[in-house]
Design an enzyme around this catalytic site. Sequence first.
Site, PDB file in Angstrom:
ATOM      1  N   LYS A  91       0.875  -1.180   0.000  1.00 46.75           N
ATOM      2  CA  LYS A  91       0.000   0.000   0.000  1.00 46.75           C
ATOM      3  C   LYS A  91       0.908   1.223   0.000  1.00 46.75           C
ATOM      4  O   LYS A  91       1.544   1.550   0.998  1.00 46.75           O
ATOM      5  CB  LYS A  91      -0.900  -0.002   1.234  1.00 46.75           C
ATOM      6  CG  LYS A  91      -1.724   1.283   1.395  1.00 46.75           C
ATOM      7  CD  LYS A  91      -2.787   1.397   0.322  1.00 46.75           C
ATOM      8  CE  LYS A  91      -3.591   2.688   0.482  1.00 46.75           C
ATOM      9  NZ  LYS A  91      -2.838   3.881   0.058  1.00 46.75           N
ATOM     10  N   ARG A  97      -8.207   9.283  -9.231  1.00 46.17           N
ATOM     11  CA  ARG A  97      -9.287   8.466  -8.654  1.00 46.17           C
ATOM     12  C   ARG A  97     -10.637   9.157  -8.789  1.00 46.17           C
ATOM     13  O   ARG A  97     -11.677   8.515  -8.739  1.00 46.17           O
ATOM     14  CB  ARG A  97      -9.002   8.125  -7.198  1.00 46.17           C
ATOM     15  CG  ARG A  97      -9.008   9.283  -6.245  1.00 46.17           C
ATOM     16  CD  ARG A  97      -8.704   8.827  -4.820  1.00 46.17           C
ATOM     17  NE  ARG A  97      -9.701   7.898  -4.348  1.00 46.17           N
ATOM     18  CZ  ARG A  97      -9.422   6.826  -3.589  1.00 46.17           C
ATOM     19  NH1 ARG A  97      -8.183   6.559  -3.259  1.00 46.17           N
ATOM     20  NH2 ARG A  97     -10.384   6.033  -3.175  1.00 46.17           N
ATOM     21  N   GLU A 109      -0.987   2.941  -8.969  1.00 47.18           N
ATOM     22  CA  GLU A 109      -0.603   3.995  -8.042  1.00 47.18           C
ATOM     23  C   GLU A 109       0.687   4.614  -8.565  1.00 47.18           C
ATOM     24  O   GLU A 109       1.475   3.957  -9.248  1.00 47.18           O
ATOM     25  CB  GLU A 109      -0.357   3.390  -6.652  1.00 47.18           C
ATOM     26  CG  GLU A 109      -0.312   4.391  -5.539  1.00 47.18           C
ATOM     27  CD  GLU A 109      -1.623   4.520  -4.790  1.00 47.18           C
ATOM     28  OE1 GLU A 109      -1.681   5.320  -3.843  1.00 47.18           O
ATOM     29  OE2 GLU A 109      -2.594   3.844  -5.176  1.00 47.18           O
ATOM     30  N   PHE A 161      -1.453  -2.417 -10.401  1.00 47.30           N
ATOM     31  CA  PHE A 161      -1.907  -3.572  -9.617  1.00 47.30           C
ATOM     32  C   PHE A 161      -3.153  -4.230 -10.184  1.00 47.30           C
ATOM     33  O   PHE A 161      -3.621  -5.228  -9.639  1.00 47.30           O
ATOM     34  CB  PHE A 161      -2.141  -3.192  -8.152  1.00 47.30           C
ATOM     35  CG  PHE A 161      -3.005  -1.980  -7.925  1.00 47.30           C
ATOM     36  CD1 PHE A 161      -4.365  -1.996  -8.213  1.00 47.30           C
ATOM     37  CD2 PHE A 161      -2.450  -0.829  -7.404  1.00 47.30           C
ATOM     38  CE1 PHE A 161      -5.161  -0.890  -7.991  1.00 47.30           C
ATOM     39  CE2 PHE A 161      -3.236   0.292  -7.168  1.00 47.30           C
ATOM     40  CZ  PHE A 161      -4.598   0.253  -7.472  1.00 47.30           C
ATOM     41  N   ARG A 216     -16.822  -0.365  -2.267  1.00 43.06           N
ATOM     42  CA  ARG A 216     -15.906  -0.688  -1.180  1.00 43.06           C
ATOM     43  C   ARG A 216     -16.453  -1.925  -0.478  1.00 43.06           C
ATOM     44  O   ARG A 216     -17.521  -1.894   0.115  1.00 43.06           O
ATOM     45  CB  ARG A 216     -15.833   0.483  -0.194  1.00 43.06           C
ATOM     46  CG  ARG A 216     -14.742   0.361   0.835  1.00 43.06           C
ATOM     47  CD  ARG A 216     -14.830   1.485   1.852  1.00 43.06           C
ATOM     48  NE  ARG A 216     -14.799   2.798   1.253  1.00 43.06           N
ATOM     49  CZ  ARG A 216     -13.700   3.440   0.890  1.00 43.06           C
ATOM     50  NH1 ARG A 216     -12.522   2.867   1.042  1.00 43.06           N
ATOM     51  NH2 ARG A 216     -13.772   4.655   0.367  1.00 43.06           N
TER      52      ARG A 216
END
Length: 510
Positions: free
Chosen positions: A211, A231, A260, A295, A366
């Site tokens: 992360k 995002r 990222e 990712f 989420r």
Amino acid sequence: MLLAEIVRTLDGVTATRSRLAKVDLLADLLTRLRPEEIAPAVGMLVAAPRQGRLGIGWRTLSGVEATHADSATLEVADVDAAFDELASAGGSGSAAARLAVLTRLAERATASEWDLLQRVIFGELRTGALEGVLLDAIARASSTEGPVVRRAAMLSGDLRETARLALTEGPDALAAVGLEVGRPVLPMLASTASTVEEAIGVSGPASVEYKLDGARIQVHKHGDEVGVYTRTLADITRRVPELVEIVRTLPAADVILDGETLALDEDDAPRPFQDTMARFGAERASEIALRPWFFDILHLDGRDLLDEPLSVRRAVLESVVGEWMMPGTVTDDPQVAAAVSVEALAAGHEGVVVKGLDAPYAAGRRGASWIKVKPVLTYDLVVLGVEWGSGRRQGWLSNLHLGARDPLGEFGEPGGFVMVGKTFKGLTDETLRWQTEHFLALETGRSRGAVTVTPTTVVEIAIDGVQRSPRYPGGVALRFARVKGYRPDKPAAEADTITALRDLLPGISR
């Protein structure tokens, strides 16, 4: 439709905690909109105008002097037209032109309507009308299955257009919305867990990945054309030429990647988060170069991969991005996962994300498929002032001004306090009632919307870290601060120091 109807609906949404009641209120509003009002109205509901950024700063807005209307006559179409004017104003004289448009708008608006418009312009509604609730309302208002609405919103990346299609063309039009290279989609989000072991217990076999303390990017490549999006789906392609060049070299004609990016120092250690964000805010590249880590992969050369399990997507991703793949390990062993977390932290990153191998890419949602695990930092800080709340928190002191102790007087008086941030997160209704009474008794003065207080109250604050900030004298600001609880057992003289917070930011000048 009158703007006043949106104001009344949002007041109702703010006043209730019931998700079903929120959905009912919003669905009723949506069914009464004319087709041409749908996109503008939905933009107002989520503080995201159809026109995008309007070029309005606080200085311009605070310069508006107007006597508001006594009765509601302003329509959604009127506001949309004014926003068009604001968005298109440019060049010499644009500041005066924007001020004139805002003044006319303010004069036609009632006080409550003008309050709403200001918050829409700044993107700060805080009403509880979150996108997930509005998606459910769109489904109800259009008699469409919720998953169909959510998928269309995910793939189009546009809640306003999703609402328009649902309410004017129906389920078939929504079902026809597909993944398109060049059109960004809502990113998949992660829930949280306190330990890696807890996360693995939920996910089962997983990819345990670093992360990073960077910025989320979504990259689209069609031939030599490359688009890079944040995002929030903002296009930053021209600001990140180094990322564009890397993507152009990948062995794919058409590809959509999720990842990222952050800046590295001369030792390949991550630079502070603020350095990365400064690049995103610049109109052109600087000497600080960004490095991508990818990712996930959503599409490759005509093949949509959204519904494939992560195990399949990872294999495809590795074949495309090679060295630019996010570090991680596939495991169901908690000890192995914990070792990856230790490794990530030692490398200067935030922690890990645990991703279930069987999960599809659930964009815009989420859930338990992705779980982030980061160490939580807590500090005891002193309340210097409190802002009055709005909406459901109207009449309560809400947003806390937080200070760290400055024992040596490096940034003010010796033994004083240095402001390091604000937060209104983590406060229950009971706490709001208590702190309103408590801080009014400690009031030493008032400014616009805020009360300054005697700096004697200590509160425990959880943060994700700090970042450099020219806004505060100490040079640092809290990141993602939230209240854990008040510390009546602790005097302000024992609060944490500004030095302790500055030590969290490597390389900051002492």
